[in-house]
Structure formats: C-alpha cells, structure tokens
Design an enzyme around this catalytic site. Structure first.
Site, PDB file in Angstrom:
ATOM      1  N   SER A  92     -57.524 -82.509 -22.239  1.00  0.00           N
ATOM      2  CA  SER A  92     -58.015 -83.361 -21.151  1.00  0.00           C
ATOM      3  C   SER A  92     -58.063 -82.678 -19.783  1.00  0.00           C
ATOM      4  O   SER A  92     -58.557 -83.269 -18.819  1.00  0.00           O
ATOM      5  CB  SER A  92     -57.164 -84.629 -21.050  1.00  0.00           C
ATOM      6  OG  SER A  92     -57.505 -85.528 -22.077  1.00  0.00           O
ATOM      7  N   LYS A  95     -61.263 -82.741 -17.960  1.00  0.00           N
ATOM      8  CA  LYS A  95     -61.692 -83.800 -17.035  1.00  0.00           C
ATOM      9  C   LYS A  95     -61.683 -83.354 -15.574  1.00  0.00           C
ATOM     10  O   LYS A  95     -62.204 -84.072 -14.720  1.00  0.00           O
ATOM     11  CB  LYS A  95     -60.818 -85.043 -17.229  1.00  0.00           C
ATOM     12  CG  LYS A  95     -60.948 -85.680 -18.609  1.00  0.00           C
ATOM     13  CD  LYS A  95     -60.167 -86.984 -18.696  1.00  0.00           C
ATOM     14  CE  LYS A  95     -60.311 -87.630 -20.066  1.00  0.00           C
ATOM     15  NZ  LYS A  95     -59.321 -87.162 -21.032  1.00  0.00           N
ATOM     16  N   SER A 152     -55.955 -90.600 -17.697  1.00  0.00           N
ATOM     17  CA  SER A 152     -56.733 -89.702 -18.550  1.00  0.00           C
ATOM     18  C   SER A 152     -57.578 -90.455 -19.565  1.00  0.00           C
ATOM     19  O   SER A 152     -57.702 -90.044 -20.720  1.00  0.00           O
ATOM     20  CB  SER A 152     -55.799 -88.719 -19.272  1.00  0.00           C
ATOM     21  OG  SER A 152     -56.537 -87.644 -19.812  1.00  0.00           O
TER      22      SER A 152
END
Length: 408
Positions: A92, A95, A152
């Site tokens: 993640s 991101k 997230s």
C-alpha cells in the site's frame, strides 16, 4: 526677433553638443577594463553539502529491512542507503503515488474537496484494508482522501482513480507516466492500491523516496496523513492511522504504510524538526514493529547528524557604465543546503565578479559566481545574476543627465 532667437538657441545647442561630446570622450576613457575581483568571507556557519549518500557502517544503524533509504526532502540529499534500487513489492505504499496524482489534480483545479465521488462495483469489490464502501455510495473527495491516507482504504483508492481518470487502467497509465517524470526508473505500477495477489508490481526504496518527496510538497496532504484517529460517514465509521509513528514519534508528518505476504512490512515515514523534513523508507521488514523501529532509527540518525540552513551572502550593487542606471544588484538562487553538524564553521565563500560593467545588462545576465568551499575544496558553485535590466543610455538621457549636472 524670431531669427535672432533661433540663432541664439542654435548657438547654445551647438556649444552644449560640443561640450557633451567632450564629456562622452572622457566617460569613454573611464570605462572599466573588466577587472575581476575575489571577495572572501569566512563568517558563514554552514557545513559540507552532501549530494551523495553518507557512508555508514552496517553495524552503526540497526535497520531491520531488506532495503532502506533516508532522504532530506527539500534538497533531495541522500543521508543513508541500503539496497536502494532493488526491485521489491511495496504493497500500500503504492498509494503515495495515488495520493500524489489526486493532490496535483486538486492544485490544478481539476478536482475539489467537496466533489462527490461515486463508488463503482469495482471499487466496492476491493479486498484488503478498506472502508467497506458499497456500490453506488457517494462520499466527498475530502472523506475519500481521509479513508485512503489514514486507513489505507483500497476501495477508496480505486474510487478516486476512477473519479479522476474514468477507469483504473487509465489511472495506472497516469501513475507510470508520472513515475517516469520523477525519475523513478525502477518502478512498475499495476494498480492504485498496491495489491499483489496476481501480478506483482514493484518499486525500490529510492523511487519511493522520490515520489514521497514530491507528495510532501503539497501541504494539503498533511491534513490527512497526520490524523491519528477520525471518522467518516458523519461519525458512523471510525478510522485509525496505520502509521503508528503519527502517534508516537515527535514531528511525524506521514506518510504511508504497506504490507502483504509478498511485500512483507513497508513504510514511507516522514517527519519534520527544526525546519528539516526527512523521508525514511523501509521495505521488506519481517515484522511491523521492526519497520517502525527501523524508520525511527533512520529519522533519529538524520535529525541528530544533520541540519538544514540557507546561507546568506552580502552582494552589494556593482557599477554600470553607459546605462540608464548607474548600478545593478547581483543576486543568487540557492536552495537550503544540508549541514553535517560536526563540520560547522568550516565553510568559506568567494564572490568572483567584475568590479564594473558596461550597459546594456539583461535581467538574469550572469555577472559572476558564488563559490562555497569546505576546507579549501569547492563544494558548490552558483551563478550571480543581474536583478534588473539596465538598458544602454540614450542620447537624450545623456543630454538630460549632463544638463542636470551643469545647471543644478
């Protein structure tokens, strides 16, 4: 009567013109010979400028990660590195790029925080960390950002991608294009979430630092990445930051965690103290506590060892001959520079520049150079340029100047 006045005026004009021509000859004889002077000053309190990584023995910093880097955000200086270009999945932490593209779109006026984002079937089907969004649900861009940056949320990341570009594939193309622009040569994005169940996207610690550095240029993002706990949906759904440093590290400003079975535990951690913003990237730690401890170790090392300063150098006006103005002020453009604390007071600077110039002078014209040295070794050279334009003086301006000189 008119004839006499005309003759008198003509005689006066010719007399003044003759004297003016003599003055011009005298001025021409006084034009400079472009002598170069060097001015020295040792009063600056700065240190060595590190563009490359500082060599640190492996047993000095306990960084429990396969790959890691410590970068200063403003200058881009690398303060520590370990396997920084090795291809690894980053989960993640992907991101960071997703948030960067949204932040840039907001700055460009393409999107607004009060825009309503509709959740598609694709977004609602995302697994992993999520805000349990339902197909057809609408949420403000502000709340979507909060869900992605704090919790997230994979569903939120996909919803944002589709809202900006129409499709996930178009957004991924934009991600990779932006990565190339930032010099992220060891990165391939396959989705806006970092999920790696099928194909495995990859990046490296250096590239993560590069995109993190770009993201922290957008002050807006800190409204979200510094949140420890908050809610969305009118307080009905709670969010807790996956980045524990936000709660437990003084000065933490973000940025993004990530973890999958393939990527293990990853983190791009940012913190700011005494005007210096550091980026600590940790990839492939074996446990979550190890990634936070390693990031903290890097940040502590950076803040304890370095400082950020902007040197100030006195640049006085220099003489300009034959111009509409008699002088021009030299200026210089320098970003803050990295300081290694134990080397303070060992920097000197030199201004190398002609004592006088002849018009015309263009705005931005190079007049000389400013050099910084550490123990006599050149470490930075910056051009000195003209602050303003100085056009060549016209005949009438010369005439007026001499007339004023003679009759006042």
């Amino acid at each position: 009567m008119k004839t006499r006045f005309f003759r008198t005026s003509l005689a006066l004009f010719l007399t003044l013109s003759f004297l003016f021509s003599l003055s011009l000859s005298a001025l021409a004889d006084e034009y400079p010979t472009q002598e170069t002077v060097v001015l020295e000053d040792t009063s600056i309190d700065v240190s060595s400028l590190y563009e490359e990584a500082v060599e640190v023995e492996g047993d000095v910093l306990d960084v429990a990660a396969r790959s890691a880097i410590l970068m200063e955000a403003e200058t881009g200086s690398i303060l520590y590195e370990k396997n920084t270009t090795e291809h690894l999945p980053i989960a993640s932490v992907t991101k960071v790029m997703t948030l960067l593209l949204i932040a840039e779109a907001i700055d460009e006026g393409v999107m607004k925080l009060d825009d309503m984002v509709t959740v598609s079937d694709t977004a609602a089907s995302m697994g992993g960390s999520q805000a349990y969004m339902e197909a057809g649900e609408q949420m403000s861009l502000h709340e979507m950002l909060k869900a992605v940056a704090v919790a997230s949320a994979n569903d939120g990341a996909v919803a944002l991608a589709e809202h900006l570009c129409g499709t996930v594939s178009a957004f991924v193309e934009k991600m990779n294009k932006r990565a190339k622009q930032l010099g992220m040569t060891e990165t391939l994005f396959l989705n806006p979430t970092g999920l790696d169940d099928d194909e495995v996207p990859y990046s490296c610690a250096r590239d993560v630092a590069l995109m993190s550095r770009e993201l922290v240029k957008h002050e807006l993002i800190f409204n979200y990445t510094t949140i420890w706990m908050d809610t969305i949906r009118n307080g009905q759904f709670g969010l807790a930051n996956t980045n524990k440093l936000i709660r437990f590290y003084n000065g933490a400003t973000g940025l993004k965690t990530g973890s999958t079975s393939k990527a293990k535990y990853c983190l791009s951690a940012t913190a700011k103290k005494d005007g210096m913003h550091l980026i600590a990237v940790v990839l492939a730690s074996e446990t979550s506590p190890e990634r936070f401890a390693s990031a903290k170790t890097l940040l502590n090392y950076g803040f304890a060892t370095y400082a950020l300063i902007t040197p100030e150098v006195d640049t006085s006006p220099v003489k300009v001959w034959g111009g509409s103005k008699n002088s021009v002020v030299p200026t210089y453009d320098i970003t803050s520079i990295q300081v290694r604390k134990e080397q303070k007071n060992r920097i000197t600077y030199k201004v190398t520049m002609d004592k006088e110039f002849v018009a015309p002078i263009a705005k931005g014209q190079v007049l000389g150079k400013l050099q910084f040295e550490l123990d006599g070794t050149l470490i930075r050279e910056i051009p000195l340029t003209a602050t303003d334009e100085v056009p060549k003086i016209t005949f009438m301006e010369r005439y007026k100047r001499l007339f004023t000189l003679w009759f006042t």
